[in-house]
Design a protein around this motif. Structure first.
Motif, mmCIF file in Angstrom:
data_model
loop_
_atom_site.group_PDB
_atom_site.id
_atom_site.type_symbol
_atom_site.label_atom_id
_atom_site.label_comp_id
_atom_site.label_asym_id
_atom_site.label_seq_id
_atom_site.Cartn_x
_atom_site.Cartn_y
_atom_site.Cartn_z
ATOM 1 N N GLU A 199 2.513 10.389 -4.004
ATOM 2 C CA GLU A 199 1.916 9.145 -3.528
ATOM 3 C C GLU A 199 1.369 9.291 -2.116
ATOM 4 N N LYS A 200 2.166 9.890 -1.252
ATOM 5 C CA LYS A 200 1.739 10.048 0.139
ATOM 6 C C LYS A 200 0.483 10.900 0.242
ATOM 7 N N PHE A 201 0.393 11.932 -0.589
ATOM 8 C CA PHE A 201 -0.770 12.815 -0.532
ATOM 9 C C PHE A 201 -2.036 12.085 -0.977
ATOM 10 N N ILE A 202 -1.927 11.280 -2.026
ATOM 11 C CA ILE A 202 -3.087 10.516 -2.506
ATOM 12 C C ILE A 202 -3.590 9.577 -1.414
ATOM 13 N N ILE A 203 -2.686 8.783 -0.850
ATOM 14 C CA ILE A 203 -3.091 7.789 0.148
ATOM 15 C C ILE A 203 -3.607 8.454 1.414
ATOM 16 N N SER A 204 -2.926 9.478 1.886
ATOM 17 C CA SER A 204 -3.380 10.153 3.110
ATOM 18 C C SER A 204 -4.728 10.824 2.893
ATOM 19 N N THR A 208 0.805 -1.221 0.000
ATOM 20 C CA THR A 208 0.000 0.000 0.000
ATOM 21 C C THR A 208 0.836 1.268 0.000
ATOM 22 N N GLU A 209 2.076 1.200 0.505
ATOM 23 C CA GLU A 209 2.838 2.430 0.703
ATOM 24 C C GLU A 209 4.053 2.586 -0.207
ATOM 25 N N THR A 210 4.333 1.613 -1.061
ATOM 26 C CA THR A 210 5.456 1.757 -1.978
ATOM 27 C C THR A 210 5.226 2.927 -2.917
ATOM 28 N N PHE A 211 6.302 3.466 -3.443
ATOM 29 C CA PHE A 211 6.293 4.695 -4.231
ATOM 30 C C PHE A 211 5.937 5.855 -3.308
ATOM 31 N N SER A 212 6.713 5.986 -2.252
ATOM 32 C CA SER A 212 6.406 6.966 -1.213
ATOM 33 C C SER A 212 6.918 8.359 -1.560
ATOM 34 N N SER A 213 6.610 8.804 -2.776
ATOM 35 C CA SER A 213 6.908 10.176 -3.152
ATOM 36 C C SER A 213 5.895 11.088 -2.477
ATOM 37 N N ARG A 214 6.119 12.377 -2.588
ATOM 38 C CA ARG A 214 5.165 13.328 -2.001
ATOM 39 C C ARG A 214 3.786 13.166 -2.641
ATOM 40 N N LEU A 242 -7.097 9.826 0.827
ATOM 41 C CA LEU A 242 -8.102 8.762 0.802
ATOM 42 C C LEU A 242 -8.441 8.299 2.216
ATOM 43 N N LYS A 243 -7.404 8.027 2.994
ATOM 44 C CA LYS A 243 -7.620 7.509 4.349
ATOM 45 C C LYS A 243 -8.307 8.548 5.239
ATOM 46 N N LYS A 244 -7.828 9.778 5.189
ATOM 47 C CA LYS A 244 -8.383 10.838 6.035
ATOM 48 C C LYS A 244 -9.830 11.140 5.677
ATOM 49 N N SER A 245 -10.126 11.264 4.392
ATOM 50 C CA SER A 245 -11.490 11.594 3.975
ATOM 51 C C SER A 245 -12.455 10.449 4.277
ATOM 52 N N TYR A 246 -11.973 9.211 4.131
ATOM 53 C CA TYR A 246 -12.817 8.058 4.459
ATOM 54 C C TYR A 246 -13.150 8.047 5.947
ATOM 55 N N TYR A 247 -12.138 8.323 6.767
ATOM 56 C CA TYR A 247 -12.364 8.340 8.221
ATOM 57 C C TYR A 247 -13.343 9.441 8.617
ATOM 58 N N GLU A 248 -13.205 10.598 8.006
ATOM 59 C CA GLU A 248 -14.116 11.702 8.318
ATOM 60 C C GLU A 248 -15.553 11.366 7.930
ATOM 61 N N LYS A 249 -15.706 10.629 6.851
ATOM 62 C CA LYS A 249 -17.040 10.279 6.372
ATOM 63 C C LYS A 249 -17.680 9.175 7.212
ATOM 64 N N TYR A 250 -16.915 8.129 7.539
ATOM 65 C CA TYR A 250 -17.495 6.940 8.158
ATOM 66 C C TYR A 250 -17.047 6.709 9.597
ATOM 67 N N ASN A 251 -16.146 7.544 10.101
ATOM 68 C CA ASN A 251 -15.652 7.433 11.472
ATOM 69 C C ASN A 251 -15.015 6.069 11.740
ATOM 70 N N LYS A 252 -14.308 5.555 10.753
ATOM 71 C CA LYS A 252 -13.553 4.310 10.920
ATOM 72 C C LYS A 252 -12.430 4.272 9.895
ATOM 73 N N GLU A 253 -11.429 3.457 10.194
ATOM 74 C CA GLU A 253 -10.279 3.383 9.310
ATOM 75 C C GLU A 253 -10.653 2.701 7.993
ATOM 76 N N MET A 254 -9.988 3.085 6.943
ATOM 77 C CA MET A 254 -10.201 2.455 5.646
ATOM 78 C C MET A 254 -9.476 1.120 5.623
ATOM 79 N N ILE A 302 -11.729 18.220 -2.717
ATOM 80 C CA ILE A 302 -12.187 17.463 -3.884
ATOM 81 C C ILE A 302 -12.103 15.963 -3.617
ATOM 82 N N TRP A 303 -11.041 15.525 -2.928
ATOM 83 C CA TRP A 303 -10.938 14.102 -2.595
ATOM 84 C C TRP A 303 -12.132 13.655 -1.761
ATOM 85 N N LYS A 304 -12.639 14.508 -0.917
ATOM 86 C CA LYS A 304 -13.764 14.135 -0.056
ATOM 87 C C LYS A 304 -15.029 13.831 -0.840
ATOM 88 N N LYS A 305 -15.110 14.305 -2.074
ATOM 89 C CA LYS A 305 -16.296 14.045 -2.901
ATOM 90 C C LYS A 305 -16.476 12.542 -3.209
#
Length: 244
Positions: free
Chosen positions: A105-110, A97-103, A112-124, A239-242
């Protein structure tokens, strides 16, 4: 032929395509080959979300980046994987899940995870993560060692040789949500879906859409800036939160 077999067939056809590798331009009065590198052997060599297309053909969300950058960088990930894969403390899921840890890549994954947690109150979890299809607009890697600049990079040529493959990929997966990141991915989605009423520049499209999305039949298209663009990360994150 089922979706998975169609995707495997697509990967095989791309891996045999030598067209992108030859593209000569005059640079400083010298004929230079700025063709791309066909790196599709990576799909069989390294486990990663950007390569396991055959296992994600039923995904409902498709994220389309610009490209994979220079091949010289990708080779480092293969070497790292082959060096570490037999270590006792090697965490394949984390590496996957974390390979290609460029800036980028990290922004995309973070996001996704952050917006999912805010929406559903649980980890992705991995089930949600595996419902996302990660791909790129230009499917062949550039030569040279730099992500930026045009030393060995010809965007128009890259789009030309990749267009039919991205179009077929979308046709196989039929995602409910497509997120093109940046102008290159957006320009191809604009052509694939014949969205000629929308501006060619993604920033204008995003500004005009506001809180809305583009809806074509059963498909929702959410254009977003490329994560490496000089745009306020909070604007990109909204926009990711959409997605959810």
């Amino acid at each position: 032929m089922n979706k998975r077999d169609r995707m495997i067939s697509l990967i095989e056809r791309i891996s045999q395509d030598i067209t992108p590798t030859i593209n000569y331009k005059l640079r400083n009065s010298k004929k230079v080959n700025i063709g791309y590198v066909n790196q599709f052997s990576l799909h069989n060599e390294i486990p990663n979300k950007w390569f396991d297309w055959a296992e994600r053909v039923n995904a409902e969300i498709m994220i389309i980046g610009q490209d994979w950058g220079p091949y010289s960088v990708l080779k480092k990930y293969i070497e790292e994987y082959n060096t570490r894969k037999n270590d006792k403390d090697f965490n394949l899921d984390k590496y996957y899940t974390e390979t290609f840890s460029s800036r980028t890549e990290k922004f995309i994954i973070s996001s996704l995870k952050k917006s999912y947690y805010e929406k559903y109150n649980k980890e992705m979890d991995m089930d949600v993560f595996n419902n996302i299809f990660f791909t790129v607009a230009i499917m062949f890697t550039r030569q040279g060692n730099h992500f930026r600049g045009n030393e060995f990079y010809d965007e128009k040529f890259g789009i030309k040789v990749s267009y039919i493959y991205l179009k077929e990929q979308i046709d196989i997966v039929k995602p409910k949500i497509i997120i093109p990141l940046g102008n290159t991915a957006w320009s191809m989605i604009r052509d694939i879906f014949k969205l000629y009423d929308y501006d060619l520049k993604i920033s204008n499209v995003i500004n005009n859409l506001g809180k809305n999305n583009i809806i074509i039949g059963d498909t929702i298209i959410i254009p977003n800036y490329h994560p490496a663009a000089h745009i306020n990360p909070n604007i990109q994150y909204d926009i990711w939160k959409k997605i959810w």
